[in-house]
Design a protein around this motif. Structure first.
Motif, PDB file in Angstrom:
ATOM      1  N   HIS A 415      -3.883  14.615  23.810  1.00 23.44           N
ATOM      2  CA  HIS A 415      -4.693  14.779  25.017  1.00 23.44           C
ATOM      3  C   HIS A 415      -4.107  15.879  25.911  1.00 23.44           C
ATOM      4  CE1 HIS A 415      -7.417  13.695  28.264  1.00 23.44           C
ATOM      5  NE2 HIS A 415      -6.377  13.682  29.079  1.00 23.44           N
ATOM      6  N   HIS A 416      -2.778  15.889  26.055  1.00 26.23           N
ATOM      7  CA  HIS A 416      -2.132  16.934  26.858  1.00 26.23           C
ATOM      8  C   HIS A 416      -2.364  18.314  26.236  1.00 26.23           C
ATOM      9  CE1 HIS A 416      -0.352  14.275  29.705  1.00 26.23           C
ATOM     10  NE2 HIS A 416       0.462  13.685  28.846  1.00 26.23           N
ATOM     11  N   LEU A 417      -2.305  18.391  24.905  1.00 24.26           N
ATOM     12  CA  LEU A 417      -2.575  19.667  24.251  1.00 24.26           C
ATOM     13  C   LEU A 417      -4.015  20.099  24.485  1.00 24.26           C
ATOM     14  CD1 LEU A 417      -0.755  19.216  20.810  1.00 24.26           C
ATOM     15  CD2 LEU A 417       0.034  20.483  22.799  1.00 24.26           C
ATOM     16  N   TRP A 418      -4.946  19.169  24.363  1.00 22.61           N
ATOM     17  CA  TRP A 418      -6.360  19.491  24.567  1.00 22.61           C
ATOM     18  C   TRP A 418      -6.603  20.044  25.971  1.00 22.61           C
ATOM     19  CZ3 TRP A 418      -9.616  17.197  28.184  1.00 22.61           C
ATOM     20  CH2 TRP A 418     -10.968  17.566  28.091  1.00 22.61           C
ATOM     21  N   GLN A 419      -5.916  19.490  26.975  1.00 22.28           N
ATOM     22  CA  GLN A 419      -6.115  19.939  28.354  1.00 22.28           C
ATOM     23  C   GLN A 419      -5.674  21.386  28.560  1.00 22.28           C
ATOM     24  OE1 GLN A 419      -3.906  16.758  30.365  1.00 22.28           O
ATOM     25  NE2 GLN A 419      -5.825  16.082  31.307  1.00 22.28           N
ATOM     26  N   ARG A 420      -4.710  21.863  27.784  1.00 18.53           N
ATOM     27  CA  ARG A 420      -4.151  23.200  27.970  1.00 18.53           C
ATOM     28  C   ARG A 420      -4.543  24.166  26.851  1.00 18.53           C
ATOM     29  NH1 ARG A 420      -1.367  19.068  29.657  1.00 18.53           N
ATOM     30  NH2 ARG A 420      -0.096  19.168  31.548  1.00 18.53           N
ATOM     31  N   LYS A 421      -5.388  23.722  25.943  1.00 13.58           N
ATOM     32  CA  LYS A 421      -5.716  24.499  24.751  1.00 13.58           C
ATOM     33  C   LYS A 421      -6.384  25.832  25.080  1.00 13.58           C
ATOM     34  CE  LYS A 421      -8.137  23.885  20.326  1.00 13.58           C
ATOM     35  NZ  LYS A 421      -6.969  23.868  19.445  1.00 13.58           N
ATOM     36  N   ALA A 422      -7.280  25.839  26.070  1.00 14.40           N
ATOM     37  CA  ALA A 422      -8.033  27.056  26.375  1.00 14.40           C
ATOM     38  C   ALA A 422      -7.123  28.200  26.812  1.00 14.40           C
ATOM     39  CB  ALA A 422      -9.073  26.767  27.453  1.00 14.40           C
ATOM     40  N   VAL A 423      -6.023  27.884  27.503  1.00 13.90           N
ATOM     41  CA  VAL A 423      -5.098  28.924  27.971  1.00 13.90           C
ATOM     42  C   VAL A 423      -4.032  29.212  26.932  1.00 13.90           C
ATOM     43  CG1 VAL A 423      -3.389  29.494  29.725  1.00 13.90           C
ATOM     44  CG2 VAL A 423      -5.511  28.363  30.386  1.00 13.90           C
ATOM     45  N   ALA A 424      -3.468  28.141  26.343  1.00 12.67           N
ATOM     46  CA  ALA A 424      -2.325  28.316  25.453  1.00 12.67           C
ATOM     47  C   ALA A 424      -2.716  28.868  24.090  1.00 12.67           C
ATOM     48  CB  ALA A 424      -1.600  26.981  25.279  1.00 12.67           C
ATOM     49  N   GLY A 425      -3.910  28.520  23.594  1.00 12.56           N
ATOM     50  CA  GLY A 425      -4.308  28.987  22.270  1.00 12.56           C
ATOM     51  C   GLY A 425      -4.320  30.499  22.136  1.00 12.56           C
ATOM     52  N   PRO A 426      -5.030  31.225  23.001  1.00 14.95           N
ATOM     53  CA  PRO A 426      -5.016  32.690  22.904  1.00 14.95           C
ATOM     54  C   PRO A 426      -3.632  33.292  23.111  1.00 14.95           C
ATOM     55  CG  PRO A 426      -6.863  31.925  24.240  1.00 14.95           C
ATOM     56  CD  PRO A 426      -6.010  30.737  23.992  1.00 14.95           C
ATOM     57  N   ALA A 427      -2.838  32.702  24.014  1.00 12.60           N
ATOM     58  CA  ALA A 427      -1.503  33.244  24.267  1.00 12.60           C
ATOM     59  C   ALA A 427      -0.616  33.109  23.037  1.00 12.60           C
ATOM     60  CB  ALA A 427      -0.872  32.529  25.458  1.00 12.60           C
ATOM     61  N   LEU A 428      -0.670  31.962  22.360  1.00 16.93           N
ATOM     62  CA  LEU A 428       0.140  31.768  21.161  1.00 16.93           C
ATOM     63  C   LEU A 428      -0.366  32.628  20.005  1.00 16.93           C
ATOM     64  CD1 LEU A 428       0.692  27.923  21.414  1.00 16.93           C
ATOM     65  CD2 LEU A 428       2.470  29.667  21.519  1.00 16.93           C
ATOM     66  N   THR A 429      -1.682  32.806  19.913  1.00 14.51           N
ATOM     67  CA  THR A 429      -2.228  33.684  18.879  1.00 14.51           C
ATOM     68  C   THR A 429      -1.753  35.121  19.079  1.00 14.51           C
ATOM     69  OG1 THR A 429      -4.185  32.280  18.648  1.00 14.51           O
ATOM     70  CG2 THR A 429      -4.352  34.544  17.837  1.00 14.51           C
ATOM     71  N   TYR A 430      -1.761  35.587  20.330  1.00 16.64           N
ATOM     72  CA  TYR A 430      -1.243  36.924  20.645  1.00 16.64           C
ATOM     73  C   TYR A 430       0.231  37.028  20.257  1.00 16.64           C
ATOM     74  CZ  TYR A 430       1.054  40.430  23.523  1.00 16.64           C
ATOM     75  OH  TYR A 430       1.851  41.464  23.957  1.00 16.64           O
ATOM     76  N   ALA A 431       1.030  35.994  20.609  1.00 15.77           N
ATOM     77  CA  ALA A 431       2.460  36.029  20.305  1.00 15.77           C
ATOM     78  C   ALA A 431       2.703  36.020  18.803  1.00 15.77           C
ATOM     79  CB  ALA A 431       3.150  34.836  20.967  1.00 15.77           C
ATOM     80  N   ALA A 432       1.900  35.257  18.075  1.00 13.93           N
ATOM     81  CA  ALA A 432       2.064  35.220  16.617  1.00 13.93           C
ATOM     82  C   ALA A 432       1.805  36.589  16.001  1.00 13.93           C
ATOM     83  CB  ALA A 432       1.126  34.172  16.022  1.00 13.93           C
ATOM     84  N   ARG A 433       0.764  37.270  16.475  1.00 11.87           N
ATOM     85  CA  ARG A 433       0.466  38.603  15.954  1.00 11.87           C
ATOM     86  C   ARG A 433       1.535  39.612  16.363  1.00 11.87           C
ATOM     87  NH1 ARG A 433      -5.999  38.535  17.463  1.00 11.87           N
ATOM     88  NH2 ARG A 433      -6.654  37.146  15.743  1.00 11.87           N
ATOM     89  N   ALA A 434       2.028  39.492  17.597  1.00 10.57           N
ATOM     90  CA  ALA A 434       3.034  40.438  18.075  1.00 10.57           C
ATOM     91  C   ALA A 434       4.344  40.316  17.309  1.00 10.57           C
ATOM     92  CB  ALA A 434       3.275  40.220  19.570  1.00 10.57           C
ATOM     93  N   THR A 435       4.646  39.118  16.817  1.00  9.22           N
ATOM     94  CA  THR A 435       5.894  38.901  16.081  1.00  9.22           C
ATOM     95  C   THR A 435       5.691  38.901  14.571  1.00  9.22           C
ATOM     96  OG1 THR A 435       5.569  36.500  16.301  1.00  9.22           O
ATOM     97  CG2 THR A 435       6.952  37.596  17.951  1.00  9.22           C
ATOM     98  N   GLY A 436       4.465  39.167  14.127  1.00  6.89           N
ATOM     99  CA  GLY A 436       4.197  39.199  12.700  1.00  6.89           C
ATOM    100  C   GLY A 436       4.113  37.846  12.043  1.00  6.89           C
TER     101      GLY A 436
END
Length: 455
Positions: A415-436
């Motif tokens: 539930h806590h993840l769902w509440q923050r998913k809209a902000v954290a999902g794109p940020a983590l996707t960007y970080a994953a691409r930036a670090t390969g």
């Protein structure tokens, strides 16, 4: 062919399955729901109005604990000032404070994957500096006087007190802080790193108070003898206790923390192991402490340097390697456990890879801060913390060490993840691409409906 993870709405919870006969069953992955319903939370845990008695208030309990620690602090500091004098106390306080920030920063760095709450660390340090130090100074003084009276030999009393009484009393007093957090903060005490960091904070606090006493007394001797500079007792004491061996007390108590940490990840059915390991760690801490204190008495004038080179430095190096390896293992646990939730639709395919990299985590928080502000960065940090806790929770469940409220706790974290998913999902996707760290489906395999836990 287009390869994709299953759509969230199409996922169903996977049944619990055992990898091998006799092993704990694989915990089921709950079906993705746009907003978790908390059906698994027992009725007694649901929010409802309930009159609370004063002594059951969390604020009152925390206030009581820290009030007792503050009183212990006043008493122990008054005793130290009485022995060293005001001037010696201030000099000892200033010199003893120097290694504290470095030691605490080192232990906090080890705990970056799943940081323990600061209130736990403040309690551990305060217990070591005040409560454990007060118990030690009273017990050691009483034992020394009793042995000196019984043997009529002050020299023998000094030797026995340093090599037998002090290690037992001091390590037991410090171990109480680890035991209390292990028992009453069980959710936040999840593994070896938590045990090591808790023990390190406690022992650093204890060494801080003890160093005030030793350095203050050394300064008093120099005042009487008129010694100054590098030839002074203060300089020699500072070199031995602060420069050469600031890690001595933390190293001893870390053995106790290791015992509690391994017990925390052991299966609940293995009760003998969960009791024996902390006791074994405490005995090792006492033995190492006794050998260190008795190095001169047992091995002659050069015994201190021999024990330091032959035992202390290798033990310190081995313990450092073990803790860093354990921290890397925690990151591998994240990358190994979270794909189950990604396959069920809770996370994107790249999020487990990003969450298993400390660099990617930092990049995600920085991206959120630049794009949406500090509040978004905090949300991403909270998302990372909840996802890490979820990975460790599932890992313990697969080892048979989960608490009875595993399902309720899992839904709470989701539930806590769902509440923050809209902000954290794109940020983590960007970080994953930036670090390969991008998830790429292997060729020639149909990954439609992929679930790594499905048999």
């Amino acid at each position: 062919m287009t390869h994709s993870f299953p759509q969230p709405a199409a996922q169903a919870a996977q049944p619990a399955q055992a990898a091998h006969p006799g092993q704990p069953a694989q915990p089921a992955v709950p079906a993705y729901d746009p907003e978790p319903s908390f059906e698994a939370v027992p009725e007694r845990a649901r929010w409802r109005y309930k009159p609370r008695r004063l002594w059951r208030s969390r604020v009152v309990r925390l206030g009581s604990v820290f009030t007792v620690l503050a009183l212990c602090g006043l008493v122990i500091l008054a005793l130290v000032r009485e022995q060293t004098g005001t001037e010696g106390f201030l000099v000892g306080l200033g010199l003893a404070l120097l290694p504290v920030p470095l030691l605490l920063a080192a232990f906090r760095w080890l705990d970056r994957v799943e940081p323990a709450p600061w209130r736990n660390m403040i309690f551990a340090f305060s217990w070591g500096a005040f409560a454990a130090a007060l118990v030690a100074i009273i017990a050691n003084t009483f034992a020394h006087r009793w042995i000196a009276t019984a043997t009529a030999d002050p020299t023998a009393a000094d030797t026995i007190g340093a090599t037998v009484i002090a290690p037992v009393v001091e390590e037991t007093a410090k171990a109480v802080a680890v035991l209390l957090l292990f028992l009453f903060r069980r959710r936040e005490f999840t593994g070896v790193v938590d045990g090591v960091v808790t023990a390190g904070f406690t022992a650093t606090g204890f060494a801080f108070t003890e160093n005030i006493l030793y350095l203050g007394n050394a300064f008093g001797e120099d005042q009487q003898l008129g010694a100054t500079g590098l030839a002074s007792v203060t300089a020699a004491t500072f070199f031995v206790r602060v420069v050469m061996s600031p890690f001595a007390h933390p190293l001893f108590t870390v053995f106790t923390g290791l015992g509690f940490g391994i017990a925390a990840v052991s299966a609940r059915r293995k009760r003998v192991r969960r009791i024996a390991l902390p006791l074994l760690g405490l005995l090792l801490a006492m033995g190492m402490h006794a050998m260190w204190n008795g190095s001169v008495s047992f091995f002659g004038p050069w015994g201190f340097y021999a024990v330091y080179a032959a035992f202390m430095l290798p033990a310190f190096g081995l313990m450092t390697w073990l803790v860093i390896w354990t921290r890397q293992r925690e990151l591998r646990t994240i990358s190994g456990e979270l794909p189950a939730y990604a396959a069920a639709g809770w996370l994107s395919p790249t999020e487990p890879l990003a969450l298993a990299s400390m660099r990617a985590r930092g990049l995600a928080r920085g991206y959120a801060a630049r794009s949406f502000g500090p509040a978004a960065a905090r949300a991403v940090g909270e998302y990372e913390a909840f996802a890490t806790t979820l990975a460790f929770l599932r890992h313990r469940a697969r080892r048979g060490a989960a608490d009875p409220d595993f399902v309720a706790r899992e839904q709470e974290l989701l539930h806590h993840l769902w509440q923050r998913k809209a902000v954290a999902g794109p940020a983590l996707t960007y970080a994953a691409r930036a670090t390969g760290r991008v998830w790429v489906p292997p060729p020639h395999r149909d990954y439609d409906g992929y679930n790594p836990y499905r048999v």
